[in-house]
Each structure stands twice: as C-alpha cells, then as structure tokens.
Design an enzyme around this catalytic site. Structure first.
Site, PDB file in Angstrom:
ATOM      1  N   LEU A 146       0.827  -1.203   0.000  1.00 25.14           N
ATOM      2  CA  LEU A 146       0.000   0.000   0.000  1.00 25.14           C
ATOM      3  C   LEU A 146       0.864   1.257   0.000  1.00 25.14           C
ATOM      4  O   LEU A 146       1.774   1.392   0.826  1.00 25.14           O
ATOM      5  CB  LEU A 146      -0.905  -0.010   1.237  1.00 25.14           C
ATOM      6  CG  LEU A 146      -2.036   1.014   1.303  1.00 25.14           C
ATOM      7  CD1 LEU A 146      -3.071   0.733   0.212  1.00 25.14           C
ATOM      8  CD2 LEU A 146      -2.709   0.971   2.683  1.00 25.14           C
TER       9      LEU A 146
ATOM     10  N   SER B  65       3.587  -6.613   2.372  1.00 23.47           N
ATOM     11  CA  SER B  65       2.393  -6.004   2.945  1.00 23.47           C
ATOM     12  C   SER B  65       1.171  -6.380   2.101  1.00 23.47           C
ATOM     13  O   SER B  65       0.935  -7.553   1.842  1.00 23.47           O
ATOM     14  CB  SER B  65       2.593  -4.493   3.048  1.00 23.47           C
ATOM     15  OG  SER B  65       1.604  -3.903   3.858  1.00 23.47           O
ATOM     16  N   GLN B  66       0.401  -5.414   1.650  1.00 20.67           N
ATOM     17  CA  GLN B  66      -0.764  -5.708   0.824  1.00 20.67           C
ATOM     18  C   GLN B  66      -0.376  -6.542  -0.396  1.00 20.67           C
ATOM     19  O   GLN B  66      -1.166  -7.373  -0.873  1.00 20.67           O
ATOM     20  CB  GLN B  66      -1.420  -4.392   0.383  1.00 20.67           C
ATOM     21  CG  GLN B  66      -2.626  -4.543  -0.512  1.00 20.67           C
ATOM     22  CD  GLN B  66      -3.255  -3.203  -0.850  1.00 20.67           C
ATOM     23  OE1 GLN B  66      -4.045  -2.660  -0.066  1.00 20.67           O
ATOM     24  NE2 GLN B  66      -2.916  -2.648  -1.998  1.00 20.67           N
TER      25      GLN B  66
ATOM     26  N   ASP C 147       5.876  -4.669  14.285  1.00 22.43           N
ATOM     27  CA  ASP C 147       5.482  -4.185  12.962  1.00 22.43           C
ATOM     28  C   ASP C 147       4.766  -2.835  13.047  1.00 22.43           C
ATOM     29  O   ASP C 147       5.081  -1.904  12.321  1.00 22.43           O
ATOM     30  CB  ASP C 147       4.588  -5.225  12.286  1.00 22.43           C
ATOM     31  CG  ASP C 147       4.181  -4.839  10.888  1.00 22.43           C
ATOM     32  OD1 ASP C 147       4.802  -5.316   9.927  1.00 22.43           O
ATOM     33  OD2 ASP C 147       3.215  -4.049  10.747  1.00 22.43           O
TER      34      ASP C 147
ATOM     35  N   HIS D  60       7.089  -1.668  10.342  1.00 19.54           N
ATOM     36  CA  HIS D  60       6.510  -2.135   9.086  1.00 19.54           C
ATOM     37  C   HIS D  60       7.258  -1.637   7.848  1.00 19.54           C
ATOM     38  O   HIS D  60       7.489  -2.403   6.913  1.00 19.54           O
ATOM     39  CB  HIS D  60       5.041  -1.703   8.999  1.00 19.54           C
ATOM     40  CG  HIS D  60       4.312  -2.315   7.846  1.00 19.54           C
ATOM     41  ND1 HIS D  60       4.015  -3.658   7.775  1.00 19.54           N
ATOM     42  CD2 HIS D  60       3.848  -1.762   6.696  1.00 19.54           C
ATOM     43  CE1 HIS D  60       3.380  -3.917   6.643  1.00 19.54           C
ATOM     44  NE2 HIS D  60       3.274  -2.785   5.968  1.00 19.54           N
TER      45      HIS D  60
END
Length: 306
Positions: A49, A115-116, A232, A287
C-alpha cells in the site's frame, strides 16, 4: 505448533534480540537450498500500500550482492495512491505483468509480496493455473486480514475507528477500496463472510465454484515463507503475517487453531504437511523497514532465492 529458527541482525541495521524464527527446514523444505546450482531464478516483487518500485532499492541491492546476475523485477503497477484500487483489479494487472517473466524463466521464478502485495501474490498464485513460482515469500503481509487503529487507517478513514469501520468496508462502496477487501472484523463475522469480495473468497471461507481449482493452483509452489514480527506497528494483529488472527474476544489464535488451517480450505495445511511451510518471526522491525533491513534479508529471504 511451528517451532523457532533464528532472527535477523547485522548488515547495517541495529542488532536484534535473540532469535525466534519458525522452522523452515522441515522435511524437504530446505532441499532446494542444498541442491541449488546454476543460475539463480528471477525474483519478482509486488509492492504494498502506497509503495512504488523505488522503495525497494535496498532489497534489490541485497539480492544483487548475494546472488550476482539475478534478474530482479519490482512490478511497476498500482503505485502510491493507485494501490487503493480494488484488489481483484490489481491482481488482474499484476498477472498480466508477471506472465512474460514466467514464460522466459525455464526453471521458474521466486515471488515476494510485501504487505498488501503479499495478499495480491497469494491471489495471483491461486488464480493462475500455469504459474511456475518456486518460492512465495510473504513479507509482513496481512494474510488473515487487518483489524486495528493504525496510522494508515486514521489517515484513510479519519471518521472511523476499527470498531465501526465495518459499516463502510462491508458495503459495495467500501469493497471498492483495497484495505476494505481484507478488513476482517472479528465482531461482525457474518457481515465479513457475506460482504468480503476478496479475502473471504481467497480463504475459501465463503463457498465459491473456483475453490478447488484455486487450491490446486496455490499448491504448485515449492515453498511458502511467512515473515512478520511483534513490532510491525501496522499489520494488526501482527500474527496475521503468520496466518494467526483474533477470535471474537480479540484473543490471538495461532495459525494451527484457525479453521482455514484445520479444514485446509485453500491449501495451507497441505503445504505444512509436506514440509513446504515456514517463516520468520522477527522482533524490532517496524513495518516500513522490512524490505530494507539487511538482517531480515540474510536470515529470512536470501536462503530461498536459489
């Protein structure tokens, strides 16, 4: 329960606490490393993202230094704000971009989703019957969904908190935003199952006619590597990166207690049974640092890029 391995450290990053990494060398899981010979397979990276290919310059450098000559491609689609587009739309675009890379790789490719992007990669694998992905590395990805008041969420939905975001996400309008595609509210399970057009289908939590084919396609991979950690700060709960998630009381249940694992709905237990599932639980990594942390690369990613 999956036991521990080692934690990443060094390489220009602050040292990490003592190791606790999930066991990867299960049965034949490490065979590819031991037998690795000849040219390295191409590596394809799918961003997360609000990211773009430029954010992965450190990871590309790490791969080029440790595996000289490796073809590394960070797919340049749905960058920055466009990453909010619906995930099935993104999956279709990334599939088209991935196809020629796979076609030119006689011995297969490695696929890393951050991630995404880790969810996009899993959907790519499930919906591509002829893929030749060897290692799928899921880097800090919300594989069981997201449920938490993070800075990202407050910026995207300033009028909503986690307790009421379901009112937006579980509507046709909300499902047009990527993060709502994997919003998993443990207090509104029925709404999630009936309204999630992406994650509930990908997990085969809602019956659909393609479930058996998607499971068969995913199981073409040789190994699945899951990477995440308690610091994270974005993936909530962080155990979602390792297929853990909240129950109705917001108590985290590990992967082995999840119905999708116990019922093997999409192939997770099958991967585990054949020794093809493992990963790293790494503390001390926020993250946005996963793809630029040398220690994480050396311990958790590099061994599987053969």
């Amino acid at each position: 329960m999956l036991p521990a391995l080692s934690r990443a450290g060094g390489g220009g990053a602050p040292p990490l606490p003592p190791p606790r990494v999930l066991l990867l060398l299960l049965l034949g899981f490490g065979a590819g490393v031991a037998a690795g010979a000849g040219p390295f397979r191409p590596v394809v990276i799918v961003h997360g993202l609000f990211d773009s290919p430029s954010d992965f310059r450190h990871l590309r450098q790490f791969i080029n230094e440790s595996h000289p000559g490796t073809e590394v491609t960070v797919l340049d689609l749905f960058d920055r704000g466009a990453s909010l587009r619906p995930l099935w739309l993104q999956v279709a675009g990334f599939r088209q971009a991935l196809a020629p890379i796979m076609a030119n790789a006689a011995h297969g490719v490695h696929l890393l989703g951050y991630s995404q992007g880790g969810l996009i990669c899993r959907a790519l694998l499930a919906t591509t019957p002829d893929h030749n992905v060897q290692s799928f590395i899921s880097l800090a990805a919300p594989q069981m969904g997201q449920y938490g008041d993070t800075d990202y969420l407050k910026w995207l939905f300033p009028r909503h908190m986690k307790s009421n975001l379901y009112r937006l996400c579980y509507t046709p309008l909300g499902q047009g935003v990527s993060i709502c595609n994997y919003w998993n509210d443990p207090h509104h399970r029925d709404l999630y199952l009936n309204s999630s057009d992406f994650l509930a289908l990908l997990n085969d939590e809602r019956l659909h006619p393609n479930a058996s084919e998607w499971k068969r396609n995913l199981l073409r991979i040789q190994r699945l590597v899951l990477i995440g950690g308690p610091d994270d700060g974005v993936i909530t709960p962080w155990q979602s990166s390792l297929f853990g998630f909240y129950d109705a009381n917001e108590t985290v249940r590990d992967m082995e207690a999840q119905p999708v694992f116990l019922q093997d709905t999409f192939g997770l237990k099958s991967l585990w049974a054949r020794g093809a599932l493992g990963g790293c639980s790494v503390p001390g990594v926020p993250h946005t640092a996963w793809h630029s942390h040398r220690g994480v690369y050396e311990r958790c990613i590099r061994p599987w890029l053969t």
